[in-house]
Design an enzyme around this catalytic site. Structure first.
Site, PDB file in Angstrom:
ATOM      1  N   CYS A 123       0.791  -1.238   0.000  1.00 60.88           N
ATOM      2  CA  CYS A 123       0.000   0.000   0.000  1.00 60.88           C
ATOM      3  C   CYS A 123       0.823   1.288   0.000  1.00 60.88           C
ATOM      4  O   CYS A 123       0.394   2.290  -0.546  1.00 60.88           O
ATOM      5  CB  CYS A 123      -1.015  -0.002   1.131  1.00 60.88           C
ATOM      6  SG  CYS A 123      -0.342  -0.432   2.724  1.00 60.88           S
ATOM      7  N   CYS A 131      -3.593  -2.445  -0.900  1.00 65.40           N
ATOM      8  CA  CYS A 131      -2.537  -3.350  -0.450  1.00 65.40           C
ATOM      9  C   CYS A 131      -2.168  -4.408  -1.494  1.00 65.40           C
ATOM     10  O   CYS A 131      -1.365  -5.303  -1.210  1.00 65.40           O
ATOM     11  CB  CYS A 131      -2.938  -4.032   0.854  1.00 65.40           C
ATOM     12  SG  CYS A 131      -3.225  -2.856   2.192  1.00 65.40           S
ATOM     13  N   LYS A 196      -6.031  -8.866  11.262  1.00 68.14           N
ATOM     14  CA  LYS A 196      -5.925  -7.426  11.059  1.00 68.14           C
ATOM     15  C   LYS A 196      -7.281  -6.898  10.612  1.00 68.14           C
ATOM     16  O   LYS A 196      -7.815  -7.317   9.583  1.00 68.14           O
ATOM     17  CB  LYS A 196      -4.862  -7.135   9.998  1.00 68.14           C
ATOM     18  CG  LYS A 196      -4.713  -5.645   9.719  1.00 68.14           C
ATOM     19  CD  LYS A 196      -3.631  -5.388   8.694  1.00 68.14           C
ATOM     20  CE  LYS A 196      -3.501  -3.907   8.431  1.00 68.14           C
ATOM     21  NZ  LYS A 196      -2.531  -3.646   7.372  1.00 68.14           N
ATOM     22  N   ARG A 218     -10.453  -0.830   2.610  1.00 71.93           N
ATOM     23  CA  ARG A 218      -9.756  -2.113   2.655  1.00 71.93           C
ATOM     24  C   ARG A 218     -10.680  -3.240   3.148  1.00 71.93           C
ATOM     25  O   ARG A 218     -10.218  -4.294   3.571  1.00 71.93           O
ATOM     26  CB  ARG A 218      -8.548  -2.014   3.580  1.00 71.93           C
ATOM     27  CG  ARG A 218      -7.554  -0.915   3.242  1.00 71.93           C
ATOM     28  CD  ARG A 218      -6.169  -1.287   3.721  1.00 71.93           C
ATOM     29  NE  ARG A 218      -5.252  -0.181   3.924  1.00 71.93           N
ATOM     30  CZ  ARG A 218      -4.745   0.598   2.969  1.00 71.93           C
ATOM     31  NH1 ARG A 218      -5.106   0.433   1.714  1.00 71.93           N
ATOM     32  NH2 ARG A 218      -3.885   1.545   3.272  1.00 71.93           N
ATOM     33  N   LYS A 249      -4.402  -6.902  15.433  1.00 67.45           N
ATOM     34  CA  LYS A 249      -4.260  -5.473  15.181  1.00 67.45           C
ATOM     35  C   LYS A 249      -5.597  -4.876  14.780  1.00 67.45           C
ATOM     36  O   LYS A 249      -6.253  -5.441  13.915  1.00 67.45           O
ATOM     37  CB  LYS A 249      -3.239  -5.295  14.062  1.00 67.45           C
ATOM     38  CG  LYS A 249      -3.079  -3.888  13.574  1.00 67.45           C
ATOM     39  CD  LYS A 249      -2.109  -3.855  12.438  1.00 67.45           C
ATOM     40  CE  LYS A 249      -2.108  -2.459  11.859  1.00 67.45           C
ATOM     41  NZ  LYS A 249      -1.306  -2.373  10.679  1.00 67.45           N
ATOM     42  N   SER A 275      -1.544   3.439  15.451  1.00 64.43           N
ATOM     43  CA  SER A 275      -1.334   4.883  15.438  1.00 64.43           C
ATOM     44  C   SER A 275      -2.470   5.666  16.102  1.00 64.43           C
ATOM     45  O   SER A 275      -2.229   6.629  16.826  1.00 64.43           O
ATOM     46  CB  SER A 275      -1.138   5.352  14.000  1.00 64.43           C
ATOM     47  OG  SER A 275      -2.253   4.992  13.212  1.00 64.43           O
TER      48      SER A 275
HETATM   49  C1  PBG Z   1      -0.883  -1.431   5.856  1.00 57.12           C
HETATM   50  C2  PBG Z   1      -0.607  -1.161   7.272  1.00 57.12           C
HETATM   51  C3  PBG Z   1      -1.439  -0.468   8.148  1.00 57.12           C
HETATM   52  C4  PBG Z   1      -0.775  -0.346   9.355  1.00 57.12           C
HETATM   53  C5  PBG Z   1       0.425  -1.021   9.224  1.00 57.12           C
HETATM   54  N1  PBG Z   1       0.521  -1.523   7.918  1.00 57.12           N
HETATM   55  C6  PBG Z   1      -2.776   0.060   8.089  1.00 57.12           C
HETATM   56  C7  PBG Z   1      -3.630   0.140   6.955  1.00 57.12           C
HETATM   57  O1  PBG Z   1      -4.323  -0.822   6.646  1.00 57.12           O
HETATM   58  O2  PBG Z   1      -3.651   1.239   6.362  1.00 57.12           O
HETATM   59  C8  PBG Z   1      -1.340   0.377  10.537  1.00 57.12           C
HETATM   60  C9  PBG Z   1      -0.413   0.858  11.544  1.00 57.12           C
HETATM   61  C10 PBG Z   1      -0.938   1.862  12.474  1.00 57.12           C
HETATM   62  O3  PBG Z   1      -2.050   2.405  12.362  1.00 57.12           O
HETATM   63  O4  PBG Z   1      -0.207   2.149  13.417  1.00 57.12           O
HETATM   64  N2  PBG Z   1      -0.591  -2.675   5.391  1.00 57.12           N
HETATM   65 ZN    ZN Z   2      -1.157  -2.551   3.112  1.00 60.27          ZN
END
Ligand code: PBG
Ligand code: ZN
Length: 329
Positions: A123, A131, A196, A218, A249, A275
């Site tokens: 991504c 992705c 995830k 997504r 996650k 985040s």
């Molecule tokens: C994408 C990815 C994401 C995060 C890590 N790798 C999120 C997304 O699906 O946009 C999120 C990390 C975070 O929010 O701290 N493969």
């Molecule tokens: Zn991704």
């Protein structure tokens, strides 16, 4: 059977020393994984507005940052790359000279012992921000697998200790394991983002990684937040396919998932304190509404109590310092 007043649960809570003696969950610096964002160039260190205290770093300065984390006792970093240019197929992700591949080599040269984990996804590298490979507006699973495996192999070749596929395509762990083994990387560990979720808590990361999808969302590959059984199924599949460590996650809104995964499976469990979870506490602390240290320690200890062995957190360095200063939570 004794009961109140013979039994008084408050006896063991009377002093700090007693409370420490009966403390059931303890956060340790070796539980922590520190995420880092690598950009092209030299001498670049730019604070990420949505993640205060975190930076876009060129590999030379990223090595310094990794060193300062290692000096605090943090055993591992998780690398995310922001390539110079993006394209349809995310070719920057599997370029042997890409930003992440270069950074791995430089970190390994400076600190062979530091564990390097790489986020494996497309991504940040695709111009559409999805992705995987988009065919007729849909992310094509099997075409994406080819590129994910190439990316993982290029990270292993550069010297990564663990690759962490985060794309949520079906069959990716088996595909990555096969590709690594065929090429002599039997010892490269797979940390799979197995459960995830399609979460709104990734907002600040997408700004930091410039990876917001340019169309749609997504939801056709990441898990639907109301679902627990699907998460367990994902984890089971990834373990069968050869995942060494599995990840849940985000963490905070998914403690029940962490707890169930911990009970049902034997592999180590990681959790990503994402985040948005970081940003909520930071922003409230800046306003003076929350005590940052106390809240972060409470949250991370809860993630560990739920069953996580490892925690990815943007607060890693601060936590390492707080743990050193010996404050009780
Ligand atoms: C994408 C990815 C994401 C995060 C890590 N790798 C999120 C997304 O699906 O946009 C999120 C990390 C975070 O929010 O701290 N493969
Ligand atoms: Zn991704």
């Amino acid at each position: 059977m004794a009961s109140f007043p013979q039994i008084r649960l408050r006896r063991l809570r009377r002093t700090a020393a007693l409370r420490e003696m009966v403390q059931e969950t303890r956060l340790h610096v070796t539980d922590l994984i520190y995420p880092l964002f690598v950009v092209a160039g030299r001498g670049v260190k730019k604070e990420i507005p949505s993640l205060p205290g975190n930076f876009h770093l060129s590999s030379d300065l990223l090595v310094k940052e990794a060193e300062s984390a290692a000096n605090l006792g943090i055993p591992a970093v998780l690398l995310f790359g922001l390539p110079k240019t993006k394209d349809d197929t995310g070719s920057g992700a599997y370029n042997a000279k890409g930003v992440v591949q270069q950074a791995i080599k430089e970190i390994k040269r400076a600190m062979p012992e530091l564990v390097i984990i790489t986020d494996v996804c497309l991504c940040q590298y695709t111009n559409h921000g999805q992705c995987g490979v988009v065919v007729d507006g849909y992310v094509d699973n099997d075409k994406t697998l080819e590129l994910i495996t190439r990316t993982a192999l290029s990270h292993a070749e550069a010297g990564a200790d663990m690759v962490a596929p985060s794309d949520m395509m079906d069959g990716r762990v088996a595909a990555v394991r096969g590709e690594l083994d065929t090429n002599g990387f039997q010892n490269t560990i797979i940390l799979s983002y197995a459960a995830k979720y399609a979460s709104a808590f990734y907002g600040p990361f997408r700004e930091a990684a410039e990876s917001t999808p340019q169309f749609g969302d997504r939801c056709s590959y990441q898990l639907d937040p109301p679902n627990l059984r699907q998460a367990l199924y994902e984890v089971e599949m990834d373990i069968q396919e050869g995942a060494d460590i599995i990840m849940v996650k985000p963490a905070l809104a998914y403690l029940d998932i962490i707890a169930q995964v911990r009970q049902r499976f034997y592999v180590p469990v990681a959790a990503f304190n994402v985040s948005g979870e970081f940003a909520m506490i930071k922003a409230a602390a800046e306003k003076g509404w929350l005590n940052e240290e106390a809240c972060v320690m409470e949250v991370l200890t809860a993630i560990k109590r739920a069953g996580a062995d490892l925690i990815v957190t943007y607060h890693a360095k601060e936590v390492a310092r707080w743990l050193k200063s010996g404050n009780l939570i």
